[in-house]
Motif scaffolding. Structure first.
Motif, PDB file in Angstrom:
ATOM      1  N   GLU A 141      -5.265  12.020   0.401  1.00 45.04           N
ATOM      2  CA  GLU A 141      -6.545  12.149   1.086  1.00 45.04           C
ATOM      3  C   GLU A 141      -6.325  12.150   2.603  1.00 45.04           C
ATOM      4  OE1 GLU A 141     -10.145  10.509  -1.548  1.00 45.04           O
ATOM      5  OE2 GLU A 141      -8.863   8.900  -0.787  1.00 45.04           O
ATOM      6  N   THR A 142      -7.291  12.700   3.318  1.00 46.38           N
ATOM      7  CA  THR A 142      -7.265  12.687   4.780  1.00 46.38           C
ATOM      8  C   THR A 142      -8.404  11.808   5.267  1.00 46.38           C
ATOM      9  OG1 THR A 142      -6.357  14.922   4.862  1.00 46.38           O
ATOM     10  CG2 THR A 142      -7.366  14.085   6.875  1.00 46.38           C
ATOM     11  N   VAL A 143      -8.077  10.877   6.161  1.00 45.13           N
ATOM     12  CA  VAL A 143      -9.060   9.896   6.620  1.00 45.13           C
ATOM     13  C   VAL A 143      -9.191   9.951   8.131  1.00 45.13           C
ATOM     14  CG1 VAL A 143      -8.498   8.409   4.666  1.00 45.13           C
ATOM     15  CG2 VAL A 143      -7.431   7.987   6.871  1.00 45.13           C
ATOM     16  N   LEU A 144     -10.371   9.621   8.603  1.00 43.91           N
ATOM     17  CA  LEU A 144     -10.636   9.446  10.031  1.00 43.91           C
ATOM     18  C   LEU A 144     -10.932   7.972  10.255  1.00 43.91           C
ATOM     19  CD1 LEU A 144     -11.208  10.501  12.918  1.00 43.91           C
ATOM     20  CD2 LEU A 144     -13.546  11.008  12.165  1.00 43.91           C
ATOM     21  N   VAL A 145     -10.129   7.332  11.089  1.00 46.82           N
ATOM     22  CA  VAL A 145     -10.288   5.899  11.361  1.00 46.82           C
ATOM     23  C   VAL A 145     -10.695   5.732  12.819  1.00 46.82           C
ATOM     24  CG1 VAL A 145      -9.208   3.623  11.341  1.00 46.82           C
ATOM     25  CG2 VAL A 145      -8.489   5.362   9.682  1.00 46.82           C
ATOM     26  N   HIS A 146     -11.908   5.279  13.052  1.00 48.69           N
ATOM     27  CA  HIS A 146     -12.352   4.997  14.416  1.00 48.69           C
ATOM     28  C   HIS A 146     -11.908   3.594  14.828  1.00 48.69           C
ATOM     29  CE1 HIS A 146     -14.669   8.582  15.059  1.00 48.69           C
ATOM     30  NE2 HIS A 146     -15.405   8.381  13.969  1.00 48.69           N
ATOM     31  N   GLY A 147     -11.757   3.402  16.145  1.00 49.75           N
ATOM     32  CA  GLY A 147     -11.367   2.079  16.639  1.00 49.75           C
ATOM     33  C   GLY A 147      -9.994   1.659  16.157  1.00 49.75           C
ATOM     34  N   VAL A 156      -6.245  -0.778   9.129  1.00 46.29           N
ATOM     35  CA  VAL A 156      -6.708   0.282   8.228  1.00 46.29           C
ATOM     36  C   VAL A 156      -5.854   1.530   8.401  1.00 46.29           C
ATOM     37  CG1 VAL A 156      -8.620   1.846   7.715  1.00 46.29           C
ATOM     38  CG2 VAL A 156      -9.071  -0.579   8.068  1.00 46.29           C
ATOM     39  N   ALA A 157      -5.623   1.941   9.653  1.00 44.85           N
ATOM     40  CA  ALA A 157      -4.863   3.162   9.911  1.00 44.85           C
ATOM     41  C   ALA A 157      -3.438   3.048   9.378  1.00 44.85           C
ATOM     42  CB  ALA A 157      -4.855   3.463  11.404  1.00 44.85           C
ATOM     43  N   ARG A 158      -2.789   1.934   9.643  1.00 44.73           N
ATOM     44  CA  ARG A 158      -1.393   1.775   9.237  1.00 44.73           C
ATOM     45  C   ARG A 158      -1.267   1.632   7.726  1.00 44.73           C
ATOM     46  NH1 ARG A 158       1.188  -1.773  14.205  1.00 44.73           N
ATOM     47  NH2 ARG A 158       3.103  -1.470  13.042  1.00 44.73           N
ATOM     48  N   TRP A 159      -2.210   0.917   7.114  1.00 42.24           N
ATOM     49  CA  TRP A 159      -2.180   0.723   5.666  1.00 42.24           C
ATOM     50  C   TRP A 159      -2.502   2.042   4.956  1.00 42.24           C
ATOM     51  CZ3 TRP A 159      -4.817  -4.296   3.420  1.00 42.24           C
ATOM     52  CH2 TRP A 159      -4.170  -4.662   2.225  1.00 42.24           C
ATOM     53  N   ALA A 160      -3.470   2.796   5.479  1.00 44.21           N
ATOM     54  CA  ALA A 160      -3.817   4.079   4.876  1.00 44.21           C
ATOM     55  C   ALA A 160      -2.611   5.014   4.866  1.00 44.21           C
ATOM     56  CB  ALA A 160      -4.988   4.712   5.628  1.00 44.21           C
ATOM     57  N   LYS A 161      -1.865   5.038   5.956  1.00 47.77           N
ATOM     58  CA  LYS A 161      -0.662   5.874   6.008  1.00 47.77           C
ATOM     59  C   LYS A 161       0.351   5.414   4.966  1.00 47.77           C
ATOM     60  CE  LYS A 161       3.092   7.557   8.932  1.00 47.77           C
ATOM     61  NZ  LYS A 161       3.819   7.418  10.209  1.00 47.77           N
ATOM     62  N   ALA A 162       0.547   4.107   4.855  1.00 47.72           N
ATOM     63  CA  ALA A 162       1.497   3.584   3.882  1.00 47.72           C
ATOM     64  C   ALA A 162       1.094   3.927   2.453  1.00 47.72           C
ATOM     65  CB  ALA A 162       1.627   2.070   4.039  1.00 47.72           C
ATOM     66  N   LEU A 163      -0.206   4.096   2.230  1.00 52.77           N
ATOM     67  CA  LEU A 163      -0.718   4.441   0.901  1.00 52.77           C
ATOM     68  C   LEU A 163      -0.662   5.936   0.619  1.00 52.77           C
ATOM     69  CD1 LEU A 163      -3.782   2.017   0.825  1.00 52.77           C
ATOM     70  CD2 LEU A 163      -1.707   1.828  -0.563  1.00 52.77           C
ATOM     71  N   GLY A 164      -0.196   6.712   1.606  1.00 53.51           N
ATOM     72  CA  GLY A 164      -0.008   8.132   1.373  1.00 53.51           C
ATOM     73  C   GLY A 164      -1.097   9.034   1.897  1.00 53.51           C
ATOM     74  N   ALA A 165      -2.004   8.507   2.721  1.00 53.44           N
ATOM     75  CA  ALA A 165      -3.060   9.328   3.299  1.00 53.44           C
ATOM     76  C   ALA A 165      -2.590   9.965   4.597  1.00 53.44           C
ATOM     77  CB  ALA A 165      -4.303   8.482   3.570  1.00 53.44           C
ATOM     78  N   GLY A 184       2.140   5.073  14.344  1.00 56.19           N
ATOM     79  CA  GLY A 184       2.421   6.003  13.258  1.00 56.19           C
ATOM     80  C   GLY A 184       1.293   6.870  12.757  1.00 56.19           C
ATOM     81  N   ALA A 185       0.109   6.821  13.392  1.00 56.29           N
ATOM     82  CA  ALA A 185      -0.970   7.714  12.959  1.00 56.29           C
ATOM     83  C   ALA A 185      -0.506   9.165  13.095  1.00 56.29           C
ATOM     84  CB  ALA A 185      -2.220   7.476  13.785  1.00 56.29           C
ATOM     85  N   HIS A 186      -0.911  10.004  12.156  1.00 57.68           N
ATOM     86  CA  HIS A 186      -0.485  11.405  12.190  1.00 57.68           C
ATOM     87  C   HIS A 186      -1.094  12.160  13.369  1.00 57.68           C
ATOM     88  CE1 HIS A 186       0.075  10.281   7.883  1.00 57.68           C
ATOM     89  NE2 HIS A 186       1.188  10.972   8.042  1.00 57.68           N
ATOM     90  N   ASP A 210     -11.831  13.499   4.047  1.00 58.92           N
ATOM     91  CA  ASP A 210     -12.370  12.966   2.798  1.00 58.92           C
ATOM     92  C   ASP A 210     -13.186  11.702   3.020  1.00 58.92           C
ATOM     93  OD1 ASP A 210     -11.059  14.782   0.786  1.00 58.92           O
ATOM     94  OD2 ASP A 210      -9.272  14.015   1.804  1.00 58.92           O
ATOM     95  N   VAL A 211     -12.761  10.905   3.997  1.00 58.95           N
ATOM     96  CA  VAL A 211     -13.458   9.645   4.255  1.00 58.95           C
ATOM     97  C   VAL A 211     -13.375   9.324   5.737  1.00 58.95           C
ATOM     98  CG1 VAL A 211     -11.390   8.317   3.652  1.00 58.95           C
ATOM     99  CG2 VAL A 211     -13.597   7.176   3.655  1.00 58.95           C
ATOM    100  N   VAL A 212     -14.459   8.770   6.274  1.00 59.74           N
ATOM    101  CA  VAL A 212     -14.483   8.248   7.640  1.00 59.74           C
ATOM    102  C   VAL A 212     -14.677   6.742   7.559  1.00 59.74           C
ATOM    103  CG1 VAL A 212     -15.716   8.161   9.844  1.00 59.74           C
ATOM    104  CG2 VAL A 212     -15.417  10.354   8.667  1.00 59.74           C
ATOM    105  N   TYR A 213     -13.812   6.019   8.271  1.00 58.41           N
ATOM    106  CA  TYR A 213     -13.984   4.576   8.432  1.00 58.41           C
ATOM    107  C   TYR A 213     -14.603   4.363   9.803  1.00 58.41           C
ATOM    108  CZ  TYR A 213     -11.098   4.105   4.277  1.00 58.41           C
ATOM    109  OH  TYR A 213     -10.618   4.193   2.992  1.00 58.41           O
ATOM    110  N   GLU A 214     -15.911   4.123   9.795  1.00 52.27           N
ATOM    111  CA  GLU A 214     -16.696   4.039  11.026  1.00 52.27           C
ATOM    112  C   GLU A 214     -16.764   2.596  11.505  1.00 52.27           C
ATOM    113  OE1 GLU A 214     -17.957   4.504  14.072  1.00 52.27           O
ATOM    114  OE2 GLU A 214     -18.600   6.454  13.276  1.00 52.27           O
ATOM    115  N   LEU A 215     -16.042   2.308  12.587  1.00 50.47           N
ATOM    116  CA  LEU A 215     -15.989   0.961  13.145  1.00 50.47           C
ATOM    117  C   LEU A 215     -16.616   0.882  14.527  1.00 50.47           C
ATOM    118  CD1 LEU A 215     -12.325   0.299  12.041  1.00 50.47           C
ATOM    119  CD2 LEU A 215     -14.260  -1.080  11.315  1.00 50.47           C
ATOM    120  N   VAL A 216     -17.049   2.017  15.074  1.00 48.74           N
ATOM    121  CA  VAL A 216     -17.577   2.051  16.443  1.00 48.74           C
ATOM    122  C   VAL A 216     -19.100   2.097  16.459  1.00 48.74           C
ATOM    123  CG1 VAL A 216     -17.631   3.367  18.598  1.00 48.74           C
ATOM    124  CG2 VAL A 216     -15.473   3.078  17.354  1.00 48.74           C
TER     125      VAL A 216
END
Length: 322
Positions: A141-147, A156-165, A184-186, A210-216
């Motif tokens: 999956e492709t994710v957008l992580v704000h903040g 969230v960003a580092r864990w998502a990458k480790a999970l293969g996103a 390490g964010a892409h 696929d998903v946005v993690y909205e923290l802002v």
């Protein structure tokens, strides 16, 4: 002597008073007496103290800590005296010792130091909620992580990458963006870029994430919606810039699933708390989050910690040391 930090009124950091208290006594049935070794300072603490979040007064400040079990009450089986333990939400953390419900405690593995636990447990459980609960992230999956330069966003960003996103992250300045890139964010974009959503679309071949993690919140919300693919998932957890206007009908028309979850909804039961904690500690053991940087303050200087949070002077997570 036992000390704690109390707010008898809401307002600026000076309303918090460092006070000596009478002995807190023995733990009752189901309770534990815990001696703090480190205490987490979270942004939510400043909201309780300021009155932005309404709570009864006087308020025993703080919700997160780690320490050593001194004494257990009748019926307690999950911890015993001498155990190192942490908790993520129980008022009264800004104290040298406290009484706490044993069911709120999680035993710490040997490799997790109390300072690390106090700095990351709440943030880590929130990240777990976002990646394994509110949205069950799948590899590819492709994710957008704000903040993504903040405490939760970074995890969230580092864990998502480790999970293969594939991780597209945002930060509020070029300096913070460089830090996120180093973690390490892409792809890293500036959160105030007026072309943010179109750049995200370009990075995804026009499809959207696929998903946005909205923290802002308010400042990025419209861009978040535009960056999502139809049928995507908008996980709205933070409002650092204020609350946005949410057009739920427009989201529904595009098949976007919109959710405003809280950590407690997903780790409120004992079994789920144990499961989430074990997953978090395993990720820490695997080095997913890198070195945990902390800024230490004496317990009696909690007000200074709050002032530094407000002025964005912190380098790493803030903790209080009794």
């Amino acid at each position: 002597m036992i000390h704690q930090v109390i707010a008898r009124e809401t307002g600026n950091p000076s309303v918090m008073q460092y006070e000596a208290v009478a002995d807190i006594g023995n733990p009752g049935p189901g309770q534990v007496r815990l001696r703090h070794e480190a205490i987490g300072v979270n942004f939510v603490d400043t909201l309780f103290r300021s009155g932005a979040f309404k709570v009864p007064l006087p308020l025993a400040m703080g919700v997160e800590g780690a320490g050593i079990v001194v004494q257990v009450g009748e019926g307690v089986t999950n911890v015993q005296p001498g155990d190192r333990a942490a908790y993520f939400f129980a008022f009264g953390a800004y104290s040298t010792e406290r009484l706490i419900d044993a069911q709120q405690l999680v035993r710490l593995p040997e490799e997790v130091a109390p300072e690390t636990a106090a700095a990351t447990f709440t943030k880590g459980l929130t990240a777990w909620m976002m990646l394994f609960g509110a949205h069950q992230l799948r590899a590819g999956e492709t994710v957008l992580v704000h903040g993504a330069a903040g405490g939760v966003g970074s995890m969230v960003a580092r864990w998502a990458k480790a999970l293969g996103a594939t991780v597209i992250a945002t930060a509020g300045s070029a300096g913070k963006a460089a830090t996120v890139q180093a973690h390490g964010a892409h792809h890293v974009l500036l959160s105030d870029d007026p072309a943010l959503a179109s750049k995200v679309r370009e990075l995804t071949g026009g499809r959207g994430v696929d998903v946005v993690y909205e923290l802002v919140g308010k400042d990025t919300f419209a861009q978040s919606v535009e960056a999502l693919r139809d049928g995507g998932h908008l996980v709205h957890v933070g409002n650092a810039s204020g609350s946005p206007v949410v057009d739920k009908a427009a989201l529904a028309a595009r098949g976007i699933r919109y959710i405003q979850p809280s950590t407690g909804q997903y780790v409120g039961e004992r079994a789920s708390l144990e499961r989430a904690s074990a997953t978090l500690f395993a990720a820490m053991r695997d080095g997913v989050f890198g070195e945990v940087l902390v800024t230490r303050y004496p317990l009696g200087e909690a007000a200074r910690a709050h002032e530094d949070i407000a002025a964005r002077r912190l380098s790493g997570a803030a903790i209080l040391v009794p």
